[in-house]
Write an enzyme that holds these catalytic residues in place. Sequence first.
Site, PDB file in Angstrom:
ATOM      1  N   HIS A  34      49.653  30.431  40.461  1.00 24.27           N
ATOM      2  CA  HIS A  34      49.148  30.946  41.742  1.00 24.27           C
ATOM      3  C   HIS A  34      50.494  30.860  42.842  1.00 24.27           C
ATOM      4  CE1 HIS A  34      45.432  31.749  44.615  1.00 24.27           C
ATOM      5  NE2 HIS A  34      46.559  32.192  45.194  1.00 24.27           N
ATOM      6  N   ARG A  60      42.758  37.798  42.439  1.00 29.16           N
ATOM      7  CA  ARG A  60      41.916  36.681  42.331  1.00 29.16           C
ATOM      8  C   ARG A  60      41.384  36.501  40.597  1.00 29.16           C
ATOM      9  NH1 ARG A  60      43.972  34.651  45.877  1.00 29.16           N
ATOM     10  NH2 ARG A  60      43.245  33.793  47.856  1.00 29.16           N
TER      11      ARG A  60
HETATM   12  P1  NDP Z   1      43.099  43.693  52.183  1.00 22.88           P
HETATM   13  O1  NDP Z   1      41.847  43.276  52.466  1.00 22.88           O
HETATM   14  O2  NDP Z   1      44.136  44.228  53.101  1.00 22.88           O
HETATM   15  O3  NDP Z   1      42.965  44.761  51.126  1.00 22.88           O
HETATM   16  C1  NDP Z   1      41.846  44.743  49.930  1.00 22.88           C
HETATM   17  C2  NDP Z   1      42.020  45.833  49.427  1.00 22.88           C
HETATM   18  O4  NDP Z   1      40.868  45.794  48.395  1.00 22.88           O
HETATM   19  C3  NDP Z   1      41.704  47.245  50.268  1.00 22.88           C
HETATM   20  O5  NDP Z   1      42.303  48.357  49.841  1.00 22.88           O
HETATM   21  C4  NDP Z   1      40.443  47.736  50.109  1.00 22.88           C
HETATM   22  O6  NDP Z   1      39.622  48.691  50.086  1.00 22.88           O
HETATM   23  C5  NDP Z   1      39.969  47.325  48.504  1.00 22.88           C
HETATM   24  N1  NDP Z   1      38.643  46.888  47.900  1.00 22.88           N
HETATM   25  C6  NDP Z   1      37.877  45.658  48.465  1.00 22.88           C
HETATM   26  N2  NDP Z   1      36.507  45.784  47.840  1.00 22.88           N
HETATM   27  C7  NDP Z   1      36.738  47.232  47.171  1.00 22.88           C
HETATM   28  C8  NDP Z   1      35.751  47.694  46.262  1.00 22.88           C
HETATM   29  N3  NDP Z   1      34.588  47.076  46.106  1.00 22.88           N
HETATM   30  N4  NDP Z   1      36.327  48.869  45.710  1.00 22.88           N
HETATM   31  C9  NDP Z   1      37.302  49.159  45.772  1.00 22.88           C
HETATM   32  N5  NDP Z   1      38.277  48.744  46.597  1.00 22.88           N
HETATM   33  C10 NDP Z   1      38.183  47.732  47.196  1.00 22.88           C
HETATM   34  O7  NDP Z   1      43.871  42.359  51.364  1.00 22.88           O
HETATM   35  P2  NDP Z   1      45.353  42.198  50.981  1.00 22.88           P
HETATM   36  O8  NDP Z   1      45.838  43.007  50.577  1.00 22.88           O
HETATM   37  O9  NDP Z   1      45.787  41.174  52.123  1.00 22.88           O
HETATM   38  O10 NDP Z   1      45.038  41.120  49.816  1.00 22.88           O
HETATM   39  C11 NDP Z   1      44.547  41.367  48.709  1.00 22.88           C
HETATM   40  C12 NDP Z   1      43.790  40.295  47.927  1.00 22.88           C
HETATM   41  O11 NDP Z   1      45.201  39.341  47.436  1.00 22.88           O
HETATM   42  C13 NDP Z   1      43.502  38.894  48.661  1.00 22.88           C
HETATM   43  O12 NDP Z   1      42.159  38.907  49.000  1.00 22.88           O
HETATM   44  C14 NDP Z   1      43.793  37.689  47.930  1.00 22.88           C
HETATM   45  O13 NDP Z   1      42.642  37.511  47.052  1.00 22.88           O
HETATM   46  C15 NDP Z   1      45.021  38.034  46.878  1.00 22.88           C
HETATM   47  N6  NDP Z   1      46.154  37.161  47.358  1.00 22.88           N
HETATM   48  C16 NDP Z   1      46.692  36.582  46.309  1.00 22.88           C
HETATM   49  C17 NDP Z   1      47.979  35.782  46.479  1.00 22.88           C
HETATM   50  C18 NDP Z   1      48.480  35.235  45.526  1.00 22.88           C
HETATM   51  O14 NDP Z   1      49.526  34.181  45.850  1.00 22.88           O
HETATM   52  N7  NDP Z   1      48.200  35.230  44.169  1.00 22.88           N
HETATM   53  C19 NDP Z   1      48.382  35.706  47.764  1.00 22.88           C
HETATM   54  C20 NDP Z   1      47.741  36.529  48.881  1.00 22.88           C
HETATM   55  C21 NDP Z   1      46.845  37.171  48.491  1.00 22.88           C
HETATM   56  P3  NDP Z   1      39.453  49.309  51.788  1.00 22.88           P
HETATM   57  O15 NDP Z   1      41.144  49.724  51.911  1.00 22.88           O
HETATM   58  O16 NDP Z   1      38.748  50.564  51.636  1.00 22.88           O
HETATM   59  O17 NDP Z   1      39.186  48.487  52.511  1.00 22.88           O
END
Ligand code: NDP
Length: 312
Positions: A275, A227
């Site tokens: 995107h 993002r």
């Molecule tokens: P998930 O919720 O499965 O994973 C998020 C990861 O980020 C987890 O490992 C989580 O940790 C980690 N995380 C969140 N907050 C923190 C923090 N404060 N400190 C450290 N680690 C953190 O999401 P997805 O993998 O499904 O998707 C990730 C992002 O990709 C989405 O939120 C979206 O914004 C983006 N996206 C972009 C697309 C595009 O076309 N550009 C398409 C689809 C998604 P933990 O494992 O401990 O929960």
Amino acid sequence: MPLTILFSARDDDWHEYRDLLPDALARAGLEARVTRQAEDPATVDYIVYAPSGGMSDFAPFTGAKAVLSLWAGVEKIVGNPTLTQPLMRMVDPVGLTEGMVEWVTGHVLRHHLGMDAHILAAPGSWDQTCPPLARDRRVCVLGLGVLGAACAKALASLNFRVSGWSRGQRTVPGVTCHSGPDGLAAALDGAEMVVLLLPQTPQTDGLMNTARLAALPRGAVILNPGRGPLIDDAALLAALDSGQIGHATLDVFRTEPLPADHPFWSHPHVTVTPHVASTTRPTTAAPCLADSIARLETGAPVDGLVDRARGY
Ligand code: NDP
């Protein structure tokens, strides 16, 4: 009594899902009616939702058992005070995950192999400089969730030296995993490429700031399919201008579409992709939605349940 499923997204989405979703629900063994208009909101069982549909008040849907987001990122809805129903983000191991793995590995390999030098080379240039092997290249993936873990695993399978970072401690085969605020510096240490796959939350806003960019090896590459707000734009532009960051490949932005006068468009060391890193593909997403609803109906565990307190 058939389930009533309200589809609240753009017209274009409706055209794609209006046959696919009922078919997928029937294949999942569910008797359901998918509608764009609920005569009586209280009778709606599930809401399939994208912010682009314009709905912002979930309060009238008193009988809704869940809101299923068509998008993986839920930052636009997670703080909505009228949303009291469980919220699910899109998890699609085929369409969404494979698409992201392809974008990330493709763009990492572009920079790793120095492809631009050959694509843009003047006729007759014959520079035989070889890139290091992947086993000698460090890549860091910030976010080891559904998408980040799949990308980290794919990069590790190509022999990159991959580190990763998440909130809670994770285990990903071939990846050195770090966690929590104290683990970030170790994850970034020595990383020549950094892939951002974190959700947008108050904790991740501006994460890649001046200090963190400065801590990377000179010439490091930033890839952001997560993002836009994960990056401090001004800090990134300054780091690009100074050569501290060699290139940034950016798919997501604080404002989308990226305004025509934004300096990212014209910067020689920035690649903008609009995107498209991955997208929710209706043919694979519709069965995922149907599977989630079937699981919710029977109380089976589901993927993608959003924790409102964490913000993702
Ligand atoms: P998930 O919720 O499965 O994973 C998020 C990861 O980020 C987890 O490992 C989580 O940790 C980690 N995380 C969140 N907050 C923190 C923090 N404060 N400190 C450290 N680690 C953190 O999401 P997805 O993998 O499904 O998707 C990730 C992002 O990709 C989405 O939120 C979206 O914004 C983006 N996206 C972009 C697309 C595009 O076309 N550009 C398409 C689809 C998604 P933990 O494992 O401990 O929960």
